[in-house]
Enzyme design. Structure first.
Site, PDB file in Angstrom:
ATOM      1  N   LYS A  38      65.486 -20.288 -54.347  1.00  0.00           N
ATOM      2  CA  LYS A  38      64.158 -19.778 -54.285  1.00  0.00           C
ATOM      3  C   LYS A  38      63.802 -18.908 -54.504  1.00  0.00           C
ATOM      4  O   LYS A  38      63.465 -18.142 -55.195  1.00  0.00           O
ATOM      5  CB  LYS A  38      63.474 -20.604 -53.445  1.00  0.00           C
ATOM      6  CG  LYS A  38      61.828 -19.624 -52.883  1.00  0.00           C
ATOM      7  CD  LYS A  38      61.427 -20.317 -51.835  1.00  0.00           C
ATOM      8  CE  LYS A  38      60.979 -19.501 -51.176  1.00  0.00           C
ATOM      9  NZ  LYS A  38      59.996 -19.578 -50.371  1.00  0.00           N
ATOM     10  N   ASN A  39      64.648 -17.592 -54.430  1.00  0.00           N
ATOM     11  CA  ASN A  39      64.795 -16.211 -54.034  1.00  0.00           C
ATOM     12  C   ASN A  39      65.438 -15.312 -55.062  1.00  0.00           C
ATOM     13  O   ASN A  39      64.800 -13.931 -55.372  1.00  0.00           O
ATOM     14  CB  ASN A  39      65.529 -15.239 -52.882  1.00  0.00           C
ATOM     15  CG  ASN A  39      64.570 -15.676 -51.337  1.00  0.00           C
ATOM     16  OD1 ASN A  39      63.612 -15.901 -52.044  1.00  0.00           O
ATOM     17  ND2 ASN A  39      64.770 -15.996 -50.420  1.00  0.00           N
ATOM     18  N   CYS A  55      54.136 -17.239 -46.350  1.00  0.00           N
ATOM     19  CA  CYS A  55      53.930 -16.719 -45.244  1.00  0.00           C
ATOM     20  C   CYS A  55      54.011 -15.835 -43.784  1.00  0.00           C
ATOM     21  O   CYS A  55      53.914 -14.729 -44.511  1.00  0.00           O
ATOM     22  CB  CYS A  55      55.892 -17.132 -44.441  1.00  0.00           C
ATOM     23  SG  CYS A  55      56.103 -18.784 -44.979  1.00  0.00           S
ATOM     24  N   ARG A  85      53.668 -15.187 -52.011  1.00  0.00           N
ATOM     25  CA  ARG A  85      53.423 -14.212 -51.541  1.00  0.00           C
ATOM     26  C   ARG A  85      54.554 -13.403 -52.936  1.00  0.00           C
ATOM     27  O   ARG A  85      53.806 -12.140 -54.002  1.00  0.00           O
ATOM     28  CB  ARG A  85      54.494 -13.650 -50.385  1.00  0.00           C
ATOM     29  CG  ARG A  85      54.680 -11.980 -50.835  1.00  0.00           C
ATOM     30  CD  ARG A  85      55.565 -11.645 -49.126  1.00  0.00           C
ATOM     31  NE  ARG A  85      55.361  -9.470 -49.184  1.00  0.00           N
ATOM     32  CZ  ARG A  85      55.034  -9.209 -49.456  1.00  0.00           C
ATOM     33  NH1 ARG A  85      53.838  -9.688 -49.405  1.00  0.00           N
ATOM     34  NH2 ARG A  85      55.317  -7.324 -49.508  1.00  0.00           N
ATOM     35  N   ASP A 102      65.784 -14.819 -42.682  1.00  0.00           N
ATOM     36  CA  ASP A 102      65.677 -15.714 -43.483  1.00  0.00           C
ATOM     37  C   ASP A 102      66.291 -16.596 -43.268  1.00  0.00           C
ATOM     38  O   ASP A 102      66.113 -18.588 -43.067  1.00  0.00           O
ATOM     39  CB  ASP A 102      65.665 -16.056 -44.882  1.00  0.00           C
ATOM     40  CG  ASP A 102      64.728 -15.354 -45.444  1.00  0.00           C
ATOM     41  OD1 ASP A 102      63.296 -15.054 -44.908  1.00  0.00           O
ATOM     42  OD2 ASP A 102      64.677 -15.142 -47.327  1.00  0.00           O
ATOM     43  N   VAL A 128      64.093  -6.529 -39.911  1.00  0.00           N
ATOM     44  CA  VAL A 128      63.703  -6.384 -41.042  1.00  0.00           C
ATOM     45  C   VAL A 128      62.162  -7.151 -40.890  1.00  0.00           C
ATOM     46  O   VAL A 128      61.252  -6.279 -41.507  1.00  0.00           O
ATOM     47  CB  VAL A 128      63.899  -7.658 -42.018  1.00  0.00           C
ATOM     48  CG1 VAL A 128      63.638  -7.762 -43.493  1.00  0.00           C
ATOM     49  CG2 VAL A 128      65.536  -7.470 -41.512  1.00  0.00           C
TER      50      VAL A 128
END
Length: 428
Positions: free
Chosen positions: A25-26, A126, A102, A316, A338
């Site tokens: 996804k990223n 999120c 986002r 994550d 982070v």
């Protein structure tokens, strides 16, 4: 997406079976955003069918792009998408779209480059702490853009082509690196990005842009050099596999004392995750078409984790490790460096009997003999996955509400787990 719940019957069967790793996804989202820069059609393979991908598709369509989706119904992963942005006619993205994701902020650079102006509502996604757009805006300003924040909108414009410059980020940011990279590939002259993010997903975006005709050197290092080109043309590209998804399924196997064969990934792709999985008592073995992760020791071992930009431990994945650590023999500590406010899952795990305490940016987890089923609520994407892992290893039935957040990052997760012996049911 309609509000949904997962009903999980735990402590029945260890997770055992084969799962095909999906595209990341990223990586998929910034590459889709980069398609706004390109002439001609782009064919992307390895595309995950996720809620965020759907929202990005709606975003591109709202600007005048065309998208067709060819689904891989057999594996429910790694689909194909064709994107054509030859006839863009809009430069403003409404709040109804950006509030859902986002990654919508990643379109600022491409829209500005293509249309000469961009207007993007502040993004959603999120709620895991403060993730400001300051570095994105600063990088675009360095390239010559005029940027102002008006209410809930970021408005960018340029009188001509952006101009290459030296962008030296004070801290590492994946999104800001990606936005600066996409804005620089067609700028006049040369741009140097220092202290760039080096995540594999950033490198995948850069390799995609090179296939399209961009001139980028230093890919995978902290210093990127980009020589602007006149135009980019649509290539074919396969998105890299999702290391977060693979790590999540691996932890489900370790938590339940099972074994999972994850096709399409290697231990090298997992990076430090492979080391931490073995530290918890797992065994990670590369096989010809992927890797196998199983519970190697009779007990789960405690861990001490510090999240950090790549190649450090990914933020994550900390929630999923925390869920597994609830049953460890000893005390684990997770230090989040982070994002702030990323321990929202702790209260929900405590409802299941976890002994977890949060102070500042540190969660301390003292392992217990067992977790018990409970009704819990998923506060965000990765917390959803963590609660699902906890539910699989708990005694009794766990009901996870607000689980639609799970499908922002995991495709058909309950179906894939059922195929591996889990008792998981999606309730709408």
């Amino acid at each position: 997406m309609v509000e949904a719940s997962l009903r999980v019957s735990g402590s029945t069967n260890p997770i055992s079976g084969r799962i095909v790793a999906n595209g990341a996804k990223n990586s998929a989202l910034p590459i889709m955003a980069a398609c706004l820069l390109l002439n001609g059609s782009v064919v992307l393979a390895g595309m995950p069918d996720l809620r965020d991908v759907t929202v990005m598709s709606e975003l591109i369509t709202s600007l005048g792009g065309r998208i067709s989706f060819l689904r891989n119904t057999k594996e429910k992963a790694n689909h194909k998408v064709e994107i054509n942005c030859d006839n863009l006619h809009n430069w403003a993205i409404p709040h109804e779209i950006t509030s859902q994701m986002r990654a919508s902020c990643l379109t600022l650079g491409p829209i500005l480059t293509r249309m000469g102006r961009a207007e993007v509502a502040l993004p959603g996604g999120c709620s895991i702490g403060s993730r400001p757009l300051d570095m994105h805006i600063w990088a675009l300003q360095k390239l010559g853009a005029k940027v102002e924040v008006c209410g809930n909108y970021v408005k960018c414009s340029s009188s001509g082509k952006l101009v290459g410059c030296h962008i030296d980020f004070q801290s590492v940011s994946v999104g800001a690196t990606e936005n600066a990279l996409m804005a620089a590939v067609m700028a006049h002259g040369t741009t140097t990005i220092s202290n760039a993010a080096i995540e594999p997903e950033v490198a995948d975006l850069a390799h995609f842009l090179v296939k399209a005709g961009a001139q980028i050197s230093g890919i995978g290092t902290r210093t990127l050099q980009i020589c602007g080109v006149q135009q980019l043309s649509g290539p074919s590209h396969t998105i890299i596999r999702d290391r977060m998804e693979a790590g999540t399924y691996a932890l489900a196997a370790i938590s339940t004392g099972g074994s999972v064969h994850i096709a399409g990934v290697t231990s090298e792709m997992l990076g430090c995750l492979a080391h931490e999985l073995e530290g918890m008592g797992g065994k990670v073995t590369d096989v010809p078409d992927g890797l196998v992760v199983l519970r190697h020791s009779p007990q789960i071992n405690p861990v001490v984790l510090h999240t950090a930009p790549y190649p450090g431990f990914p933020s994550d994945m900390q929630a999923q490790f925390a869920a597994t650590a609830c049953l460890a023999r000893g005390t684990s500590q997770i230090h989040e460096h982070v994002f702030d406010r990323r321990f929202s899952y702790a209260r929900e795990l405590a409802k299941m009997g976890a002994d977890i305490h949060v102070q500042g940016n540190t969660a301390s987890i003292r392992g217990v003999d067992k977790l018990h089923g409970a009704s819990v609520q998923a506060p965000d994407l990765r917390a959803s996955a963590a609660l699902l892992i906890a539910g699989l290893s708990a005694q009794g039935v766990t009901t996870i509400s607000n689980v639609q957040t799970l499908y922002r990052g995991y495709e058909a997760m309950e179906e894939k787990l059922r195929a591996c012996g889990a008792e998981v049911e999606l309730v709408r």
